[in-house]
Design a protein around this motif. Structure first.
Motif, mmCIF file in Angstrom:
data_model
loop_
_atom_site.group_PDB
_atom_site.id
_atom_site.type_symbol
_atom_site.label_atom_id
_atom_site.label_comp_id
_atom_site.label_asym_id
_atom_site.label_seq_id
_atom_site.Cartn_x
_atom_site.Cartn_y
_atom_site.Cartn_z
ATOM 1 N N MET A 72 0.847 -1.178 0.000
ATOM 2 C CA MET A 72 0.000 0.000 0.000
ATOM 3 C C MET A 72 0.892 1.240 0.000
ATOM 4 N N PRO A 73 0.542 2.212 -0.788
ATOM 5 C CA PRO A 73 1.414 3.378 -0.894
ATOM 6 C C PRO A 73 1.340 4.351 0.283
ATOM 7 N N ILE A 74 0.447 4.136 1.230
ATOM 8 C CA ILE A 74 0.401 5.000 2.410
ATOM 9 C C ILE A 74 1.209 4.327 3.518
ATOM 10 N N THR A 75 2.205 5.030 4.036
ATOM 11 C CA THR A 75 3.045 4.525 5.114
ATOM 12 C C THR A 75 2.655 5.235 6.404
ATOM 13 N N VAL A 76 2.521 4.462 7.468
ATOM 14 C CA VAL A 76 2.147 5.010 8.770
ATOM 15 C C VAL A 76 3.397 5.084 9.643
ATOM 16 N N ASP A 77 3.666 6.278 10.161
ATOM 17 C CA ASP A 77 4.869 6.518 10.956
ATOM 18 C C ASP A 77 4.558 6.772 12.435
ATOM 19 N N ILE A 78 3.562 6.073 12.972
ATOM 20 C CA ILE A 78 3.213 6.261 14.381
ATOM 21 C C ILE A 78 4.390 5.893 15.275
ATOM 22 N N ASP A 79 5.120 4.839 14.910
ATOM 23 C CA ASP A 79 6.240 4.417 15.751
ATOM 24 C C ASP A 79 7.313 5.493 15.865
ATOM 25 N N VAL A 80 7.496 6.284 14.811
ATOM 26 C CA VAL A 80 8.468 7.379 14.851
ATOM 27 C C VAL A 80 8.036 8.422 15.884
ATOM 28 N N MET A 81 6.752 8.786 15.848
ATOM 29 C CA MET A 81 6.250 9.783 16.796
ATOM 30 C C MET A 81 6.233 9.232 18.220
ATOM 31 N N LEU A 82 5.940 7.953 18.375
ATOM 32 C CA LEU A 82 5.985 7.340 19.705
ATOM 33 C C LEU A 82 7.392 7.440 20.289
ATOM 34 N N ALA A 83 8.385 7.165 19.480
ATOM 35 C CA ALA A 83 9.774 7.248 19.946
ATOM 36 C C ALA A 83 10.139 8.686 20.310
ATOM 37 N N ARG A 84 9.718 9.635 19.477
ATOM 38 C CA ARG A 84 10.023 11.042 19.757
ATOM 39 C C ARG A 84 9.372 11.511 21.056
ATOM 40 N N ARG A 85 8.173 10.994 21.330
ATOM 41 C CA ARG A 85 7.433 11.408 22.529
ATOM 42 C C ARG A 85 7.730 10.514 23.733
ATOM 43 N N LYS A 86 8.570 9.487 23.512
ATOM 44 C CA LYS A 86 8.904 8.526 24.572
ATOM 45 C C LYS A 86 7.634 7.964 25.215
ATOM 46 N N MET A 87 6.732 7.484 24.352
ATOM 47 C CA MET A 87 5.434 6.986 24.777
ATOM 48 C C MET A 87 5.272 5.544 24.301
ATOM 49 N N SER A 88 4.623 4.723 25.101
ATOM 50 C CA SER A 88 4.384 3.330 24.724
ATOM 51 C C SER A 88 3.110 3.221 23.883
ATOM 52 N N VAL A 89 2.989 2.120 23.156
ATOM 53 C CA VAL A 89 1.789 1.851 22.373
ATOM 54 C C VAL A 89 0.580 1.777 23.296
ATOM 55 N N GLY A 90 0.747 1.126 24.439
ATOM 56 C CA GLY A 90 -0.363 0.999 25.394
ATOM 57 C C GLY A 90 -0.837 2.341 25.910
ATOM 58 N N GLU A 91 0.105 3.223 26.227
ATOM 59 C CA GLU A 91 -0.271 4.552 26.717
ATOM 60 C C GLU A 91 -0.990 5.339 25.628
ATOM 61 N N LEU A 92 -0.474 5.288 24.397
ATOM 62 C CA LEU A 92 -1.113 6.004 23.306
ATOM 63 C C LEU A 92 -2.523 5.479 23.069
ATOM 64 N N ASN B 239 1.183 -0.932 12.042
ATOM 65 C CA ASN B 239 1.888 -1.876 11.181
ATOM 66 C C ASN B 239 1.452 -1.809 9.721
ATOM 67 N N GLY B 240 0.593 -0.828 9.398
ATOM 68 C CA GLY B 240 0.198 -0.628 8.007
ATOM 69 C C GLY B 240 -0.814 -1.616 7.483
ATOM 70 N N ARG B 241 -1.512 -2.319 8.356
ATOM 71 C CA ARG B 241 -2.499 -3.304 7.919
ATOM 72 C C ARG B 241 -3.919 -2.748 7.896
ATOM 73 N N ALA B 242 -4.116 -1.516 8.330
ATOM 74 C CA ALA B 242 -5.448 -0.915 8.356
ATOM 75 C C ALA B 242 -5.875 -0.540 6.938
ATOM 76 N N LYS B 243 -7.155 -0.736 6.650
ATOM 77 C CA LYS B 243 -7.708 -0.353 5.355
ATOM 78 C C LYS B 243 -8.209 1.085 5.372
ATOM 79 N N ALA B 244 -8.498 1.602 6.572
ATOM 80 C CA ALA B 244 -9.029 2.958 6.704
ATOM 81 C C ALA B 244 -8.748 3.459 8.113
ATOM 82 N N VAL B 245 -8.821 4.771 8.270
ATOM 83 C CA VAL B 245 -8.713 5.374 9.594
ATOM 84 C C VAL B 245 -9.730 6.508 9.647
ATOM 85 N N ARG B 246 -10.483 6.575 10.709
ATOM 86 C CA ARG B 246 -11.464 7.649 10.854
ATOM 87 C C ARG B 246 -10.745 8.957 11.149
ATOM 88 N N PHE B 247 -11.309 10.035 10.643
ATOM 89 C CA PHE B 247 -10.723 11.345 10.919
ATOM 90 C C PHE B 247 -10.703 11.629 12.412
#
Length: 84
Positions: free
Chosen positions: A1-21, A37-45
């Motif tokens: 899929m041509p859309i890449t999700v960079d949540i892990d980058v922002m989590l690292a910058r904010r020093k936040m865990s996936v569970g906390e987010l 992990n890029g497996r979502a077909k859609a994300v709500r606004f």
């Protein structure tokens, strides 16, 4: 899929865990993992807005477009836009 999700980058910058987010956004860790992990077909606004609020970022910090190897012209397939 041509859309890449960079949540892990922002989590690292904010020093936040996936569970906390996930807790702060109001989604399950499993659903956040699907998105991360890029497996979502859609994300709500509303979800995207909540992610941006918690991570103090813009949507473009979380999502980016990369052309597929077979994508000749970069046009979106299957999307019709009416003008008028």
């Amino acid at each position: 899929m041509p859309i890449t999700v960079d949540i892990d980058v922002m989590l690292a910058r904010r020093k936040m865990s996936v569970g906390e987010l996930a807790e702060r956004v109001g989604i399950t860790p499993a659903n956040l993992a699907v998105l991360k992990n890029g497996r979502a077909k859609a994300v709500r606004f509303a979800t995207l807005a909540a992610l941006c609020e918690v991570l103090e970022c813009q949507p473009g910090d979380l999502l980016r477009w990369e052309p597929d190897a077979g994508d000749d012209d970069g046009a979106a397939a299957g999307i019709a836009v009416s003008e008028g």
